[in-house]
Design an enzyme around this catalytic site. Sequence first.
Site, PDB file in Angstrom:
ATOM      1  N   SER A   1       0.731  -1.039   0.102  1.00 58.15           N
ATOM      2  CA  SER A   1      -0.151  -0.074   0.061  1.00 58.15           C
ATOM      3  C   SER A   1       0.876   1.179   0.152  1.00 58.15           C
ATOM      4  O   SER A   1       2.118   1.162   0.435  1.00 58.15           O
ATOM      5  CB  SER A   1      -1.022   0.146   1.388  1.00 58.15           C
ATOM      6  OG  SER A   1      -1.460   1.261   1.323  1.00 58.15           O
TER       7      SER A   1
ATOM      8  N   TYR B   1      -2.205  -1.479  10.261  1.00 58.95           N
ATOM      9  CA  TYR B   1      -2.348  -1.286   9.097  1.00 58.95           C
ATOM     10  C   TYR B   1      -0.918  -0.839   8.452  1.00 58.95           C
ATOM     11  O   TYR B   1      -0.340  -1.670   7.625  1.00 58.95           O
ATOM     12  CB  TYR B   1      -3.340  -0.609   8.453  1.00 58.95           C
ATOM     13  CG  TYR B   1      -3.679  -0.980   6.894  1.00 58.95           C
ATOM     14  CD1 TYR B   1      -4.291  -1.973   6.414  1.00 58.95           C
ATOM     15  CD2 TYR B   1      -3.199   0.060   5.958  1.00 58.95           C
ATOM     16  CE1 TYR B   1      -4.635  -2.100   4.809  1.00 58.95           C
ATOM     17  CE2 TYR B   1      -3.327  -0.006   4.594  1.00 58.95           C
ATOM     18  CZ  TYR B   1      -3.855  -1.095   4.035  1.00 58.95           C
ATOM     19  OH  TYR B   1      -3.983  -1.255   2.830  1.00 58.95           O
TER      20      TYR B   1
HETATM   21  P1  NAD Z   1     -11.374  -6.031  -0.069  1.00 57.74           P
HETATM   22  O1  NAD Z   1     -12.188  -5.930   0.971  1.00 57.74           O
HETATM   23  O2  NAD Z   1     -12.198  -5.815  -1.478  1.00 57.74           O
HETATM   24  O3  NAD Z   1     -10.961  -7.597  -0.629  1.00 57.74           O
HETATM   25  C1  NAD Z   1     -10.291  -8.240   0.464  1.00 57.74           C
HETATM   26  C2  NAD Z   1     -10.016  -9.744  -0.039  1.00 57.74           C
HETATM   27  O4  NAD Z   1      -9.427 -10.212   1.272  1.00 57.74           O
HETATM   28  C3  NAD Z   1     -11.486 -10.301  -0.003  1.00 57.74           C
HETATM   29  O5  NAD Z   1     -11.527 -11.316  -1.244  1.00 57.74           O
HETATM   30  C4  NAD Z   1     -11.684 -10.940   1.309  1.00 57.74           C
HETATM   31  O6  NAD Z   1     -12.441 -12.120   1.243  1.00 57.74           O
HETATM   32  C5  NAD Z   1     -10.300 -11.428   1.392  1.00 57.74           C
HETATM   33  N1  NAD Z   1      -9.941 -11.759   2.921  1.00 57.74           N
HETATM   34  C6  NAD Z   1     -10.288 -11.114   4.053  1.00 57.74           C
HETATM   35  N2  NAD Z   1      -9.605 -11.785   5.121  1.00 57.74           N
HETATM   36  C7  NAD Z   1      -9.402 -12.851   4.723  1.00 57.74           C
HETATM   37  C8  NAD Z   1      -8.746 -14.073   5.137  1.00 57.74           C
HETATM   38  N3  NAD Z   1      -8.590 -14.080   6.548  1.00 57.74           N
HETATM   39  N4  NAD Z   1      -8.353 -15.101   4.445  1.00 57.74           N
HETATM   40  C9  NAD Z   1      -8.610 -15.049   3.245  1.00 57.74           C
HETATM   41  N5  NAD Z   1      -9.199 -13.915   2.459  1.00 57.74           N
HETATM   42  C10 NAD Z   1      -9.448 -12.986   3.094  1.00 57.74           C
HETATM   43  O7  NAD Z   1     -10.401  -5.117  -0.365  1.00 57.74           O
HETATM   44  P2  NAD Z   1      -9.228  -4.347  -1.499  1.00 57.74           P
HETATM   45  O8  NAD Z   1      -9.540  -2.833  -1.211  1.00 57.74           O
HETATM   46  O9  NAD Z   1      -9.388  -5.024  -2.659  1.00 57.74           O
HETATM   47  O10 NAD Z   1      -7.845  -4.789  -0.707  1.00 57.74           O
HETATM   48  C11 NAD Z   1      -6.932  -5.697  -1.169  1.00 57.74           C
HETATM   49  C12 NAD Z   1      -5.453  -5.877  -0.625  1.00 57.74           C
HETATM   50  O11 NAD Z   1      -5.221  -4.111  -1.171  1.00 57.74           O
HETATM   51  C13 NAD Z   1      -5.460  -5.529   0.918  1.00 57.74           C
HETATM   52  O12 NAD Z   1      -4.106  -6.200   1.038  1.00 57.74           O
HETATM   53  C14 NAD Z   1      -5.435  -4.073   0.985  1.00 57.74           C
HETATM   54  O13 NAD Z   1      -4.660  -3.497   2.242  1.00 57.74           O
HETATM   55  C15 NAD Z   1      -4.513  -3.502  -0.084  1.00 57.74           C
HETATM   56  N6  NAD Z   1      -4.998  -2.318  -0.371  1.00 57.74           N
HETATM   57  C16 NAD Z   1      -6.100  -1.658  -0.778  1.00 57.74           C
HETATM   58  C17 NAD Z   1      -6.325  -0.348  -1.086  1.00 57.74           C
HETATM   59  C18 NAD Z   1      -7.716   0.207  -1.466  1.00 57.74           C
HETATM   60  O14 NAD Z   1      -7.743   1.592  -1.420  1.00 57.74           O
HETATM   61  N7  NAD Z   1      -8.645  -0.352  -1.553  1.00 57.74           N
HETATM   62  C19 NAD Z   1      -5.346   0.446  -0.905  1.00 57.74           C
HETATM   63  C20 NAD Z   1      -3.925   0.118  -0.747  1.00 57.74           C
HETATM   64  C21 NAD Z   1      -3.866  -1.310  -0.462  1.00 57.74           C
END
Ligand code: NAD
Length: 276
Positions: free
Chosen positions: A158, A171
């Site tokens: 991130s 985080y």
């Molecule tokens: P999201 O909530 O849409 O997706 C998260 C995914 O992780 C889902 O498929 C969920 O079922 C899965 N998950 C959660 N806990 C789990 C577990 N214990 N075991 C297996 N699967 C699990 O979130 P996102 O925004 O797509 O985030 C995905 C990644 O991107 C994360 O690591 C997040 O930190 C990172 N990220 C997101 C953003 C943003 O702005 N959305 C920015 C930077 C980084």
Amino acid sequence: MLNALDADTEAMVGRKPLEGRSAIVTGSTSGIGLGIAQALAKAGAAVMLNGFGNPAEIETLRAALADDNDVDVAYDCADMSRPDAIHMMVERATARFGQIDIVVNNAGIQHVAPIGTFPAEKWDAIMAINLSSAFHLVQATFDAMCARRYGRIVNVASAHGLVASPFKSAYVAAKHGMVGLTKTIALEGAEFGVTANAICPGYVWTPLVEHQIDDQAKSHNIARDAVIRDVFLKNQPTKRFATVEEMGALSVFLCSDLAASITGTAIPVDGGWTAH
Ligand code: NAD
């Protein structure tokens, strides 16, 4: 030189860049992980999906991804906070695909609260899912990648792996850890054709971000619409959310043969946020 020529030849005859490769993408039932899984499948890779959700919806997603791209797509419900479940997922993926060439450590959760009241159990869960799961999954796949002299590890960190924001102690700590882990894996894999890179997204509109709005509003004591303007996009100079398609395209490139010299990096995809 020979590799570059091979890749060029493949491009000319229309082979997909990841044909014959197989991937595990954690947390790929939603958001960024799903975007990356879709891009890898489109590029020709077999994919093991993972994450939580409605079983019928996940099966529909799995079948569509396989049919649309003519690749093998499987699903494993492993809970990324459980090392034993991670190892079992790797065993199942290896049995199905023959080998694991690509690992995308993407599963993640978030909790927003001031450090004084940050729940210890949320700290533990974020560390386990956002950081330790990557260690366990790489540990279970790395030696076989090195033996085959090809491997690609993409860690979804991130912008918070590079800079901090208030109220996100766990985080930010986990994502900085993910960047450090990426560098170490890159050094250990360098002589064996195994690369490791971290993608550092800024804000991407996904369920993870949507669910933060109320907590952010409470922690900052501002209205919900102000959260989008004054918190999410405040430091993102493009003033737009990054997209899951952008994360997918970068992941495909990092997994391609032409990215063989890109390793140990933390690549911001953050609309200029960390250029401040
Ligand atoms: P999201 O909530 O849409 O997706 C998260 C995914 O992780 C889902 O498929 C969920 O079922 C899965 N998950 C959660 N806990 C789990 C577990 N214990 N075991 C297996 N699967 C699990 O979130 P996102 O925004 O797509 O985030 C995905 C990644 O991107 C994360 O690591 C997040 O930190 C990172 N990220 C997101 C953003 C943003 O702005 N959305 C920015 C930077 C980084």
